[in-house]
Enzyme design. Structure first.
Site, PDB file in Angstrom:
ATOM      1  CE  LYS A  85      -6.219 -22.814  34.077  1.00 45.14           C
ATOM      2  NZ  LYS A  85      -6.702 -21.720  33.172  1.00 45.14           N
ATOM      3  CD  GLU A 141       8.216 -24.631  28.385  1.00 39.21           C
ATOM      4  OE1 GLU A 141       8.819 -23.571  28.713  1.00 39.21           O
ATOM      5  OE2 GLU A 141       7.327 -24.684  27.544  1.00 39.21           O
ATOM      6  CB  CYS A 199       8.650 -19.988  27.011  1.00 38.25           C
ATOM      7  SG  CYS A 199       8.699 -21.460  25.978  1.00 38.25           S
ATOM      8  CD  GLU A 203       9.366 -15.155  30.202  1.00 41.20           C
ATOM      9  OE1 GLU A 203       9.433 -15.979  29.277  1.00 41.20           O
ATOM     10  OE2 GLU A 203       8.879 -15.424  31.315  1.00 41.20           O
TER      11      GLU A 203
END
Length: 492
Positions: free
Chosen positions: A184, A259, A293, A390
Site C-alpha cells: 500500500k 521503522e 525520518c 518531530e
C-alpha cells in the site's frame, strides 16, 4: 523542458492484482495532487477492505501454489535484475513522476532517489542464492539442521517522503527471500509505485507475487488485520506505527517490522572543521525539505563555536534556491501537502512563542504551492516543543552545550532513537559519543550517508527492526529446524 517532454505520459491509476490492472470494487477514486502547484495530477482508484482481500488472496495463492517458490534462486534474481534494468531505462520518467507527485527537486529525484532505488534492487538480487542454514551437532542418532524459508505473504505500507526508495527497501528483500507482497503506497504519492508496478509485470514476475493497492488509512488497517498476511512491514510515524501493532494482532499473531519517527541529535564539537560542520548540519536538516525520518533537527553546538556557527548557518541558508521542483537548479522544493505545510508553520509559531530566536526563514513562500522557507532557530532549549517533537519539515533547532557528558545525556533525553550525528576531529571523542548514543545509526562527519549494505532502523520509539543489509533480508525469512532420527552407522 522536463514538463514539456513528459506532458503526455500515461499515468497508471488502477489497482494491481494478479498482474492485472483493475478498478476498485467500490468504484471510488481519490485525487493525487502536485504539491508545488496544488493542482490535481490524476484520480487514483481507492482500495477498500474488499480490494485488499482480493489482493491478499492473490498473494496467498501465489505463495502457496504459484511458481514463485519453485523458482530457482537465479530465476528470482533474474526477475529482480530485470526490474532494476527497467527502472534504469525509465529513470527520467520515474524521476519526473516522483517530483510532480512529491514536490522534491528533480535533481534530487534523479541523483539521489533513483540511484539508491537501483542499488537496493541490485544488492538484494545478489541475496537469492545465499539462503542457507547449518548443521547442528546433537547427542544420539540424529541429524539436525536448519533451513531458511520465506516468511510468506507480506503486507507493506510505505510513506510519502521518498516513495521510490521506500518501495525498494520493502520490495527488494521480500522478493529476494521468495515472499509475495501486497503493497500500500501512501495516499499522497501513489504514482511512482504504480509505475513500478507496470515494470514488475514487464520484468516477468508471476501473477500475484507483487500486488499494489492504493488507499488511505482504512486500506492499511484492512491489510494489517488480514488473517492471511504473515508479516506487516511499515514505515511512517510512531503514532501510526502503534496503531499498526494493535491492528496486526486482531486476527492472530503475525510478525511486524516498524521503522518510525525520530528527533535526531547532531552534535558539533568546537574542534570540528566548521565548514564541514555547517554543511553537514544543513544536509542533515534540509535534505528532502526536512521530510526525512532521521533528520538531524536538534543541532547541538559546543559553546566555543556557537555564535559563529549560528551566524554562518544563517548566511548559508539564504543561498539555498527555493522554487519550481522541475527546475534542475532548484535545491529546495515543496512540502508534501497543505496539511504538512500548516503543521510546519504551527511549529514555527510555537518556537517563536516559546522564546526561540528565529534567525532565518520562518514563512510560507508564495500563495500557491506548499512551500516553506528553510528555517533556523537559535537559543533553543531542551524543553521547547520544537526540540522535542518531530516536525518533519525544514526547521533547524540550534542548542548550546558545554561538555561531552552533558551533551550525551541531553542527546539521549528523547523517546526517539533513529539517527544521530557527531562532527569532530578527535577520533577518541567520536568513539566515546557513538558508543553512548542510543540511536540506530550514528553519522560521524557525514550526516545522511546511507548505503544498501548497512542495516537501518531505530531504538526506543523509532522502531523495532532493521531494513537494508543482511538484517533487512533476514526480516523476511523464517528459520526451520529439522531433526531426523537415523541409525548410528548412517549418521553423517
Amino acid at each position: 523542458m522536463l514538463a514539456r517532454r513528459f506532458f503526455s505520459i500515461k499515468l497508471e491509476t488502477k489497482i494491481l492484482i494478479n498482474n492485472k490492472w483493475v478498478d476498485s470494487l467500490s468504484g471510488k477514486t481519490f485525487p493525487t495532487i502536485n504539491p508545488a502547484t496544488e493542482e490535481v495530477i490524476a484520480h487514483v482508484q481507492k482500495g477498500s477492505a474488499e480490494d485488499v482481500d482480493l489482493a491478499v488472496n492473490a498473494a496467498r495463492a501465489a505463495f502457496d501454489f504459484g511458481p514463485w517458490r519453485r523458482f530457482t534462486a537465479s530465476q528470482r534474481a533474474g526477475c529482480i535484475r530485470r526490474l532494476a534494468d527497467l527502472i534504469e531505462e525509465n529513470k527520467s520518467e520515474l524521476a519526473y513522476i516522483e517530483t510532480i507527485n512529491n514536490g522534491k527537486p528533480i535533481s534530487d529525484s534523479l541523483n539521489f532517489d533513483l540511484p539508491m532505488t537501483l542499488d537496493t534492487y541490485r544488492y538484494y538480487a545478489g541475496y537469492t542464492d545465499k539462503v542457507f542454514g547449518k548443521t547442528i551437532p546433537m547427542s544420539g542418532p540424529f541429524f539436525t539442521y536448519t533451513k531458511l524459508e520465506p516468511v510468506g505473504v507480506v503486507g507493506q505500507i510505505i510513506p510519502w517522503n521518498v516513495p521510490l526508495i521506500m518501495q525498494a527497501w520493502k520490495l527488494a528483500p521480500a522478493m529476494a527471500a521468495g515472499c509475495t507482497v501486497v503493497l500500500k503506497p501512501a495516499e499522497q504519492t501513489p504514482l511512482s509505485a504504480l509505475k513500478v508496478g507496470e515494470l514488475i509485470i514487464q520484468a516477468g514476475f508471476p501473477p500475484g507475487v507483487i500486488n499494489i493497492v492504493p488507499g488511505f488509512g482504512d486500506t492499511g488497517a484492512a491489510l494489517a488485520t488480514h488473517k492471511k498476511v504473515d508479516k506487516i512491514a511499515f514505515t511512517g510515524s510512531t503514532e501510526v506505527g502503534l496503531e499498526i501493532v494493535k491492528n496486526a494482532g486482531v486476527n492472530g499473531l503475525r510478525r511486524v517490522s516498524l521503522e518510525l519517527g525520530g528527533k535526531s541529535p547532531n552534535i558539533i564539537f568546537d574542534d570540528a572543521d566548521l565548514d564541514l560542520a555547517i554543511s553537514q548540519a544543513h544536509i542533515g536538516v534540509f535534505l528532502n525539505q526536512g521530510q526525512v525520518c532521521f533528520s538531524g533537527s536538534r543541532v547541538f553546538v559546543q559553546a566555543g563555536i556557537y555564535d559563529e556557527f549560528v551566524s554562518r548557518s544563517a548566511s548559508l541558508i539564504k543561498c539555498r534556491k527555493l522554487g519550481d521542483p522541475l527546475d534542475p537548479t532548484t535545491q529546495h522544493g515543496s512540502q508534501i501537502s497543505k496539511v504538512q505545510l500548516e503543521k510546519i508553520l504551527y511549529y514555527i509559531e510555537t518556537g517563536k512563542s516559546q522564546g526561540a530566536k528565529l534567525i532565518a526563514g520562518g514563512k510560507r513562500l508564495g500563495l500557491k504551492g506548499c512551500f516553506v522557507e528553510p528555517t533556523i532557530f537559535a537559543d533553543v532549549t531542551d524543553d521547547m516543543t520544537i526540540a522535542k517533537e518531530e516536525i518533519f519539515g525544514p526547521v533547524m533547532s540550534i542548542l548550546k552545550f558545554h561538555t561531552i557528558d552533558e551533551v550525551i545525556q541531553r542527546a539521549n533525553n528523547t523517546n526517539y532513537g533513529l539517527g544521530a550525528g557527531v562532527v569532530t576531529r578527535d577520533i577518541e571523542k567520536a568513539f566515546k559519543v557513538t558508543n553512548a548514543l542510543r540511536a540506530g545509526t550514528v553519522f560521524v562527519n557525514c550526516y545522511s550517508v546511507i548505503t544498501e549494505g548497512a542495516p537501518f532502523g531505530g531504538f526506543k520509539q523509532s522502531g523495532n527492526d532493521k531494513e537494508m543489509g543482511t538484517e533487512g533480508f533476514m526480516s523476511y525469512i523464517e528459520k526451520k529446524t529439522v531433526v531426523i532420527k537415523t541409525s548410528e552407522d548412517t549418521l553423517p
